[in-house]
Design a protein around this motif. Sequence first.
Motif, mmCIF file in Angstrom:
data_model
loop_
_atom_site.group_PDB
_atom_site.id
_atom_site.type_symbol
_atom_site.label_atom_id
_atom_site.label_comp_id
_atom_site.label_asym_id
_atom_site.label_seq_id
_atom_site.Cartn_x
_atom_site.Cartn_y
_atom_site.Cartn_z
ATOM 1 N N ASP A 49 0.814 -1.221 0.000
ATOM 2 C CA ASP A 49 0.000 0.000 0.000
ATOM 3 C C ASP A 49 0.848 1.271 0.000
ATOM 4 O OD1 ASP A 49 -2.234 -1.571 -0.015
ATOM 5 O OD2 ASP A 49 -2.709 -1.313 2.107
ATOM 6 N N GLY A 50 2.055 1.187 0.540
ATOM 7 C CA GLY A 50 2.889 2.385 0.619
ATOM 8 C C GLY A 50 3.795 2.606 -0.571
ATOM 9 N N SER A 51 3.891 1.628 -1.468
ATOM 10 C CA SER A 51 4.873 1.712 -2.549
ATOM 11 C C SER A 51 4.392 2.503 -3.756
ATOM 12 C CB SER A 51 5.291 0.304 -2.996
ATOM 13 O OG SER A 51 4.160 -0.429 -3.454
ATOM 14 N N ILE A 244 -14.383 0.384 7.866
ATOM 15 C CA ILE A 244 -13.019 0.004 7.493
ATOM 16 C C ILE A 244 -12.749 0.309 6.030
ATOM 17 C CG2 ILE A 244 -11.464 -1.975 7.219
ATOM 18 C CD1 ILE A 244 -12.604 -3.128 9.762
ATOM 19 N N LEU A 245 -13.762 0.150 5.174
ATOM 20 C CA LEU A 245 -13.614 0.521 3.768
ATOM 21 C C LEU A 245 -13.203 1.980 3.633
ATOM 22 C CD1 LEU A 245 -14.240 -0.190 0.675
ATOM 23 C CD2 LEU A 245 -16.463 0.854 1.114
ATOM 24 N N VAL A 246 -13.916 2.848 4.339
ATOM 25 C CA VAL A 246 -13.620 4.288 4.267
ATOM 26 C C VAL A 246 -12.299 4.600 4.959
ATOM 27 C CG1 VAL A 246 -14.438 6.600 4.868
ATOM 28 C CG2 VAL A 246 -16.069 4.846 4.144
ATOM 29 N N TYR A 247 -12.067 3.957 6.126
ATOM 30 C CA TYR A 247 -10.824 4.221 6.864
ATOM 31 C C TYR A 247 -9.591 3.857 6.045
ATOM 32 C CZ TYR A 247 -6.816 3.290 9.763
ATOM 33 O OH TYR A 247 -5.531 3.254 10.233
ATOM 34 N N VAL A 248 -9.552 2.634 5.522
ATOM 35 C CA VAL A 248 -8.384 2.217 4.752
ATOM 36 C C VAL A 248 -8.262 3.061 3.491
ATOM 37 C CG1 VAL A 248 -7.284 0.297 3.545
ATOM 38 C CG2 VAL A 248 -8.524 -0.127 5.669
ATOM 39 N N GLY A 249 -9.419 3.426 2.906
ATOM 40 C CA GLY A 249 -9.385 4.317 1.750
ATOM 41 C C GLY A 249 -8.741 5.648 2.087
ATOM 42 N N PHE A 250 -9.113 6.209 3.241
ATOM 43 C CA PHE A 250 -8.496 7.465 3.680
ATOM 44 C C PHE A 250 -7.008 7.271 3.929
ATOM 45 C CE2 PHE A 250 -6.807 9.973 7.135
ATOM 46 C CZ PHE A 250 -7.154 11.272 6.792
ATOM 47 N N GLY A 256 -0.794 7.777 -0.109
ATOM 48 C CA GLY A 256 -0.432 7.551 -1.506
ATOM 49 C C GLY A 256 -0.330 8.821 -2.320
ATOM 50 N N TRP A 257 -1.357 9.674 -2.211
ATOM 51 C CA TRP A 257 -1.350 10.930 -2.963
ATOM 52 C C TRP A 257 -0.703 12.070 -2.182
ATOM 53 C CZ3 TRP A 257 -2.043 11.230 -7.953
ATOM 54 C CH2 TRP A 257 -2.827 10.265 -8.605
ATOM 55 N N GLY A 258 -0.387 11.823 -0.899
ATOM 56 C CA GLY A 258 0.210 12.874 -0.080
ATOM 57 C C GLY A 258 1.524 13.386 -0.628
ATOM 58 N N TYR A 259 2.352 12.474 -1.137
ATOM 59 C CA TYR A 259 3.642 12.890 -1.700
ATOM 60 C C TYR A 259 3.445 13.824 -2.890
ATOM 61 C CZ TYR A 259 8.119 12.570 -4.144
ATOM 62 O OH TYR A 259 9.290 12.875 -4.794
ATOM 63 N N THR A 260 2.500 13.474 -3.763
ATOM 64 C CA THR A 260 2.218 14.326 -4.917
ATOM 65 C C THR A 260 1.675 15.676 -4.459
ATOM 66 O OG1 THR A 260 1.685 12.342 -6.208
ATOM 67 C CG2 THR A 260 0.980 14.450 -7.116
ATOM 68 N N PHE A 261 0.802 15.678 -3.435
ATOM 69 C CA PHE A 261 0.264 16.927 -2.903
ATOM 70 C C PHE A 261 1.366 17.808 -2.328
ATOM 71 C CE2 PHE A 261 -1.147 19.167 0.964
ATOM 72 C CZ PHE A 261 -2.047 20.066 0.419
ATOM 73 N N LEU A 262 2.258 17.204 -1.543
ATOM 74 C CA LEU A 262 3.305 17.983 -0.881
ATOM 75 C C LEU A 262 4.347 18.507 -1.862
ATOM 76 C CD1 LEU A 262 3.849 15.760 2.296
ATOM 77 C CD2 LEU A 262 2.774 18.014 2.226
ATOM 78 N N PHE A 376 -10.663 4.416 -3.223
ATOM 79 C CA PHE A 376 -10.651 5.840 -2.932
ATOM 80 C C PHE A 376 -9.420 6.568 -3.496
ATOM 81 C CE2 PHE A 376 -13.700 4.292 0.244
ATOM 82 C CZ PHE A 376 -14.765 5.118 -0.072
ATOM 83 N N PRO A 377 -8.233 5.938 -3.534
ATOM 84 C CA PRO A 377 -7.140 6.586 -4.275
ATOM 85 C C PRO A 377 -7.470 6.779 -5.753
ATOM 86 C CG PRO A 377 -6.250 4.956 -2.787
ATOM 87 C CD PRO A 377 -7.745 4.796 -2.747
ATOM 88 N N PHE A 378 -8.227 5.835 -6.338
ATOM 89 C CA PHE A 378 -8.661 5.994 -7.736
ATOM 90 C C PHE A 378 -9.580 7.207 -7.874
ATOM 91 C CE2 PHE A 378 -12.359 5.175 -10.505
ATOM 92 C CZ PHE A 378 -11.736 5.357 -11.745
ATOM 93 N N ILE A 379 -10.583 7.295 -6.991
ATOM 94 C CA ILE A 379 -11.520 8.421 -7.052
ATOM 95 C C ILE A 379 -10.781 9.742 -6.856
ATOM 96 C CG2 ILE A 379 -13.496 9.503 -5.900
ATOM 97 C CD1 ILE A 379 -14.496 6.674 -5.237
#
Length: 421
Positions: A49-51, A244-250, A256-262, A376-379
């Motif tokens: 998940d982190g890669s 858990i669906l929403v939590y893991v999605g968050f 995942g997208w945090g690096y791109t945001f930062l 959720f990363p897709f959305i």
Amino acid sequence: MSENTPLLKDQHNGSKGKNDKTESWKDLKGSFMPLFASFYISIVAGFNDGSLGAIIPRVKEYYNISNGAISLLFLCSALGFFSSASANGTLVHRFGQFRVLVSGSCVVLIAYMVIMSGVSFPLMGVCMVFVGAGMAVLDAGMNVFTANLPFATLLLNILHALYGFGAMLAPLVATFLLERDISWRGIYVFLSVVCFINVISIIISFWNVDTQVPEEERLDDADHQKLTKAAIFHPMTLIGAVYILVYVGFEVTFGGWGYTFLTEGVHGDHIVMEKVVSCYWMGLAAGPILLGYFVSRFGEKLMVTLFTLVVIFGMVVLIVSRDIVLDSAAFIMIGFLMGPFFPTMLALASQMLPRSYHETSIGFMSALGSGGAALFPFITGQIAGIFGIYTMPTVCLVLVTIMLILWAFVPSNKPFFGACK
């Protein structure tokens, strides 16, 4: 003692019997090897998940595609996750937990090996479907096993902490590659080695473990279908699965997208921001251990509610601020506070659900929740592709608000403020 020995105790009494029995570390005798194998599976899940989020810029450059296109990889992974979530209980019933775990780990290994060869983008997407399917059954298996052991809450906290540890190391590996100008495919070489060890670990640890239900407790296909339906449609299962669906999605969207945001949104240094993302995952690993005491001392419902409110505050900071230092601090704090959420939910589920529901209910919750890591990363990627990466914190704010609402409906055998008296 077999894997199922602690799982089958007090089966006819549901979860009540388990709670009434004084737990002892001696009850874990004979379960240490499969437990450690489950811990390693959690680390592998964290690596997975982190890669991808850490190498998004490299993959975009390699295939010359946009954020919207790269997010299709998350969608493909989600398809695999959800397919396995719906079939997990049936697969375990028919083939046994050992065969399902070995098959899942082998599927993930083969998919990684194909991806690391640098295949076309469509074929990479197909491989991500198999990665999602394999990781879903692994995730379900490790959580079902751990949730039914003595000291389940503590062990689930450790399990999820190790997930965060694996996810923390993934950006560090990506940084190592980035600093040496090594192709993004290098991280899939690394993941292939990690997953190969996982296959060996599962085979050795579960080989002589009896995962079959005793003959007198075994159900025929018709009764099993009825039990499966009752377990999945139990209110605790439904609320827990969506939470858990929403939590893991968050969790994975943010990491995942945090690096791109930062980097693209707040214009932080690429190498430094990789380390900030690693600290986020480190906080996610430390949170279950360091905050677990407060959760058990003051009650799950109260403390998770308070942590969630602070996370919402942190998301607001990310939305309104463009200061890289403040945003980085908020980013790391959010990971730390989110740490106890997942294991606390599974611990509550194991307490509130009848024991006969555990394999199906907790497996369904875990596998479906893993789908959130892809859906959720897709959305978010699709939204970022249209409106820009600045929208990422807003999407995450919506997700964590939904979590707060769902948490209010999660049943508990403790009063909301009862533990504070």
